[in-house]
Motif scaffolding. Sequence first.
Motif, PDB file in Angstrom:
ATOM      1  N   UNK A 148      54.029  54.357  47.588  1.00  0.00           N
ATOM      2  CA  UNK A 148      55.437  54.139  48.165  1.00  0.00           C
ATOM      3  C   UNK A 148      55.206  52.911  49.219  1.00  0.00           C
ATOM      4  N   UNK A 149      53.964  52.822  49.725  1.00  0.00           N
ATOM      5  CA  UNK A 149      53.819  51.605  51.045  1.00  0.00           C
ATOM      6  C   UNK A 149      52.943  50.529  50.621  1.00  0.00           C
ATOM      7  N   UNK A 150      52.182  50.882  49.433  1.00  0.00           N
ATOM      8  CA  UNK A 150      51.056  49.804  49.163  1.00  0.00           C
ATOM      9  C   UNK A 150      51.574  48.801  48.113  1.00  0.00           C
ATOM     10  N   UNK A 151      50.901  47.658  48.002  1.00  0.00           N
ATOM     11  CA  UNK A 151      50.890  46.629  47.030  1.00  0.00           C
ATOM     12  C   UNK A 151      49.764  46.905  45.918  1.00  0.00           C
ATOM     13  N   UNK A 152      50.189  47.103  44.941  1.00  0.00           N
ATOM     14  CA  UNK A 152      49.199  47.345  43.863  1.00  0.00           C
ATOM     15  C   UNK A 152      48.388  46.099  43.744  1.00  0.00           C
ATOM     16  N   UNK A 153      47.109  46.303  44.138  1.00  0.00           N
ATOM     17  CA  UNK A 153      46.271  45.098  43.818  1.00  0.00           C
ATOM     18  C   UNK A 153      45.216  45.167  42.564  1.00  0.00           C
ATOM     19  N   UNK A 154      45.574  44.296  41.771  1.00  0.00           N
ATOM     20  CA  UNK A 154      44.459  44.018  40.639  1.00  0.00           C
ATOM     21  C   UNK A 154      43.296  43.378  40.585  1.00  0.00           C
ATOM     22  N   UNK A 155      42.315  43.650  40.091  1.00  0.00           N
ATOM     23  CA  UNK A 155      40.910  42.979  40.157  1.00  0.00           C
ATOM     24  C   UNK A 155      41.223  41.656  39.654  1.00  0.00           C
ATOM     25  N   UNK A 156      40.474  40.597  40.268  1.00  0.00           N
ATOM     26  CA  UNK A 156      40.661  39.150  39.744  1.00  0.00           C
ATOM     27  C   UNK A 156      39.208  38.581  39.665  1.00  0.00           C
ATOM     28  N   UNK A 157      38.932  38.019  38.372  1.00  0.00           N
ATOM     29  CA  UNK A 157      37.538  37.666  38.159  1.00  0.00           C
ATOM     30  C   UNK A 157      37.508  36.326  38.793  1.00  0.00           C
ATOM     31  N   UNK A 158      36.286  36.268  39.277  1.00  0.00           N
ATOM     32  CA  UNK A 158      35.932  35.007  40.102  1.00  0.00           C
ATOM     33  C   UNK A 158      34.832  34.243  39.514  1.00  0.00           C
ATOM     34  N   UNK A 159      35.336  33.373  38.868  1.00  0.00           N
ATOM     35  CA  UNK A 159      33.981  32.519  38.110  1.00  0.00           C
ATOM     36  C   UNK A 159      33.266  31.748  39.077  1.00  0.00           C
ATOM     37  N   UNK A 160      33.514  31.654  40.238  1.00  0.00           N
ATOM     38  CA  UNK A 160      32.733  30.729  40.942  1.00  0.00           C
ATOM     39  C   UNK A 160      31.595  31.933  41.640  1.00  0.00           C
ATOM     40  N   UNK A 161      32.004  32.938  42.257  1.00  0.00           N
ATOM     41  CA  UNK A 161      31.129  33.909  42.583  1.00  0.00           C
ATOM     42  C   UNK A 161      30.345  34.463  41.675  1.00  0.00           C
ATOM     43  N   UNK A 162      30.990  34.620  40.554  1.00  0.00           N
ATOM     44  CA  UNK A 162      30.202  35.142  39.265  1.00  0.00           C
ATOM     45  C   UNK A 162      28.764  34.073  38.858  1.00  0.00           C
ATOM     46  N   UNK A 163      29.107  32.945  38.982  1.00  0.00           N
ATOM     47  CA  UNK A 163      28.357  31.876  38.525  1.00  0.00           C
ATOM     48  C   UNK A 163      27.285  31.759  39.752  1.00  0.00           C
ATOM     49  N   UNK A 164      27.547  31.745  40.864  1.00  0.00           N
ATOM     50  CA  UNK A 164      26.702  31.801  42.069  1.00  0.00           C
ATOM     51  C   UNK A 164      25.760  33.035  42.109  1.00  0.00           C
ATOM     52  N   UNK A 165      26.279  34.201  41.913  1.00  0.00           N
ATOM     53  CA  UNK A 165      25.263  35.259  41.828  1.00  0.00           C
ATOM     54  C   UNK A 165      24.650  35.653  40.546  1.00  0.00           C
ATOM     55  N   UNK A 166      24.820  34.915  39.339  1.00  0.00           N
ATOM     56  CA  UNK A 166      24.456  35.070  38.060  1.00  0.00           C
ATOM     57  C   UNK A 166      24.974  36.712  37.758  1.00  0.00           C
ATOM     58  N   UNK A 167      25.999  37.155  38.143  1.00  0.00           N
ATOM     59  CA  UNK A 167      26.604  38.281  37.660  1.00  0.00           C
ATOM     60  C   UNK A 167      28.125  37.986  37.266  1.00  0.00           C
ATOM     61  N   UNK A 168      28.802  39.090  36.890  1.00  0.00           N
ATOM     62  CA  UNK A 168      30.156  39.139  36.740  1.00  0.00           C
ATOM     63  C   UNK A 168      30.751  39.776  37.950  1.00  0.00           C
ATOM     64  N   UNK A 169      31.653  39.021  38.594  1.00  0.00           N
ATOM     65  CA  UNK A 169      32.192  39.333  39.935  1.00  0.00           C
ATOM     66  C   UNK A 169      33.615  39.356  39.902  1.00  0.00           C
ATOM     67  N   UNK A 170      34.040  40.504  40.109  1.00  0.00           N
ATOM     68  CA  UNK A 170      35.580  40.600  40.328  1.00  0.00           C
ATOM     69  C   UNK A 170      36.042  40.888  41.825  1.00  0.00           C
ATOM     70  N   UNK A 171      37.395  40.491  42.349  1.00  0.00           N
ATOM     71  CA  UNK A 171      37.603  40.581  43.758  1.00  0.00           C
ATOM     72  C   UNK A 171      38.868  41.503  43.731  1.00  0.00           C
ATOM     73  N   UNK A 172      38.909  42.355  44.702  1.00  0.00           N
ATOM     74  CA  UNK A 172      40.218  43.215  44.837  1.00  0.00           C
ATOM     75  C   UNK A 172      40.837  42.802  45.873  1.00  0.00           C
ATOM     76  N   UNK A 173      41.796  42.108  45.962  1.00  0.00           N
ATOM     77  CA  UNK A 173      42.367  41.251  47.060  1.00  0.00           C
ATOM     78  C   UNK A 173      43.151  42.317  47.906  1.00  0.00           C
ATOM     79  N   UNK A 174      42.673  43.141  48.825  1.00  0.00           N
ATOM     80  CA  UNK A 174      43.295  43.976  49.829  1.00  0.00           C
ATOM     81  C   UNK A 174      43.762  43.235  50.804  1.00  0.00           C
TER      82      UNK A 174
END
Length: 108
Positions: free
Chosen positions: A16-42
């Motif tokens: 009732x009070x929160x915005x539903x935040x979806x995971x967003x793929x981050x190509x830049x962080x994924x590339x820099x870390x050598x992993x698949x990185x998603x961001x949850x924009x809280x």
Amino acid sequence: MAKLEDFVKAKEKLSKVLLETHLIHSPIFSKESGNVVYIKPENLQKTGSFKIRGAYNKISNLTEEEKKRGVIASSAGNHAQGVAYGARELGIKAVIVMPKSTPLIKVE
């Protein structure tokens, strides 16, 4: 110990009070870390942080007697904002104690 039903109830209250935040793929962080990185924009929540989740849920579960007494929080940032927002939305008196060094943006 928390039970599955506690999480279901919390989800219902928070929806009732929160915005539903979806995971967003981050190509830049994924590339820099050598992993698949998603961001949850809280940071898109009304208070700018995920801290509203715990604060609002706790306040909404207070007994009527506890609600009459109000709440108090000591924080210089996101937790204080979550408590203040939750208390205001639920009509509960809140006292927020912040250090003098708290940035004005957080105080406001």
